[in-house]
Design a protein around this motif. Structure first.
Motif, short mmCIF file in Angstrom:
data_model
loop_
_atom_site.label_atom_id
_atom_site.label_comp_id
_atom_site.label_asym_id
_atom_site.label_seq_id
_atom_site.Cartn_x
_atom_site.Cartn_y
_atom_site.Cartn_z
N MET A 53 1.31 68.26 60.97
CA MET A 53 2.31 68.97 60.20
C MET A 53 1.91 69.00 58.72
O MET A 53 1.71 67.96 58.13
CB MET A 53 3.67 68.30 60.36
N ARG A 92 13.40 60.90 66.71
CA ARG A 92 12.33 61.52 65.96
C ARG A 92 12.84 62.74 65.20
O ARG A 92 13.83 63.36 65.59
CB ARG A 92 11.19 61.94 66.89
N THR A 105 12.44 66.61 64.27
CA THR A 105 11.87 67.78 64.94
C THR A 105 10.65 68.28 64.17
O THR A 105 10.45 67.93 63.00
CB THR A 105 12.91 68.91 65.03
N ASP A 106 9.85 69.10 64.83
CA ASP A 106 8.69 69.68 64.14
C ASP A 106 9.14 70.47 62.91
O ASP A 106 8.49 70.44 61.86
CB ASP A 106 7.91 70.61 65.08
N ALA A 107 10.27 71.17 63.04
CA ALA A 107 10.78 71.95 61.91
C ALA A 107 11.16 71.03 60.75
O ALA A 107 10.86 71.33 59.58
CB ALA A 107 11.98 72.78 62.35
N ASP A 108 11.79 69.89 61.05
CA ASP A 108 12.17 68.96 60.00
C ASP A 108 10.95 68.30 59.36
O ASP A 108 10.93 68.04 58.15
CB ASP A 108 13.12 67.90 60.54
N LEU A 109 9.93 68.00 60.15
CA LEU A 109 8.70 67.44 59.60
C LEU A 109 8.07 68.43 58.61
O LEU A 109 7.64 68.05 57.52
CB LEU A 109 7.71 67.11 60.72
N ASN A 110 8.02 69.69 59.01
CA ASN A 110 7.46 70.71 58.11
C ASN A 110 8.31 70.86 56.84
O ASN A 110 7.78 71.03 55.74
CB ASN A 110 7.37 72.05 58.83
N HIS A 120 7.51 67.90 54.50
CA HIS A 120 6.21 68.08 53.85
C HIS A 120 6.28 69.17 52.78
O HIS A 120 5.70 69.02 51.69
CB HIS A 120 5.15 68.45 54.90
#
Length: 244
Positions: A1, A144, A146-151, A154
């Motif tokens: 990410m 965890r 979500t991928d959206a929250d990780l992005n 960052h």
């Protein structure tokens, strides 16, 4: 990410002229995350967070989550700054995740923090004149991001890094001294006093202060205030076996 650098540029431009750009950015980050979270932003000159500034905190868990790491010298923010990579702790009850900072994990849980995530800026450690930035996310439930929250996280730490670059900074020490909060400044003053009294290094003095605060179950800043303003003397440290 990796987040979006283009989006980070837009975010930095959007918030740079706000009265408090860091707080504005952190509040926006908290709003954009999918689940209810608290968000903190730390500027630190060293991995131990012995010299750091909490630039912003949004949400009920962030202030305490950030303060605990400075009081204890451990936690996900400390690890992220040291390793220069994101630290993801979706369950603070998991010893495999929190093995390097068990005291922080225990105290964070006592304050309702069940998961914590730390995202350092991309600025390489030890280069240039800028301290490191870390954006931290705290949650009151396990799980965890979500991928959206990780992005999102960052992207926002990139934006925070760009905002920092807009601040005139002739040198790292000048930046930290200018932004130190009173509660943080007194810790540095107490470290100097203890270093002089006990003829130890600043790092050893800070370790003594932290250990005594932990033993007395008191806040680091309160103990530092007593050392500086009320003449409190800490017990003599044990002799160094290497010197005997």
């Amino acid at each position: 990410m990796t987040g979006s650098r283009a989006a980070a540029v837009e975010l930095a431009a959007l918030h740079v002229n706000r009265a408090d750009p860091s707080s504005s950015l952190v509040r926006a980050c908290r709003t954009e995350l999918a689940r209810a979270c608290s968000v903190g932003l730390t500027l630190a000159a060293d991995a131990a967070l012995a010299q750091r500034v909490s630039l912003a905190a949004a949400g009920p868990l962030a202030v305490r989550g950030e303060a605990l790491q400075v009081n204890l010298g451990e936690g996900p923010c400390v690890e992220a700054l040291s390793r220069r990579q994101a630290v993801l702790a979706p369950d603070l009850d998991d010893p495999d995740t929190t093995g390097d900072w068990p005291v922080y994990a225990q105290q964070a849980r006592a304050h309702g923090i069940r998961a914590a995530f730390a995202f350092p800026s991309s600025h390489p450690k030890g280069t240039g004149s800028r301290p490191g930035l870390v954006l931290s996310v705290y949650r009151d439930r396990r799980g965890r991001l979500t991928d959206a929250d990780l992005n999102t996280a960052h992207t926002y730490v990139y934006a925070a890094e760009l905002l920092l670059l807009t601040v005139p900074a002739p040198g790292e020490d000048d930046v930290m001294d200018a932004w130190l909060l009173p509660t943080q400044a007194v810790v540095h003053q107490a470290t100097g006093v203890i270093s002089y009294r006990h003829a130890v290094t600043a790092g050893q003095a800070l370790a003594l202060l932290r250990a005594h605060a932990h033993t007395r179950q008191t806040d680091l800043a309160d103990l530092a205030h007593a050392v500086v303003h009320h003449g409190l003397r800490l017990p003599e440290p044990p002799p160094d076996p290497a010197s005997t």
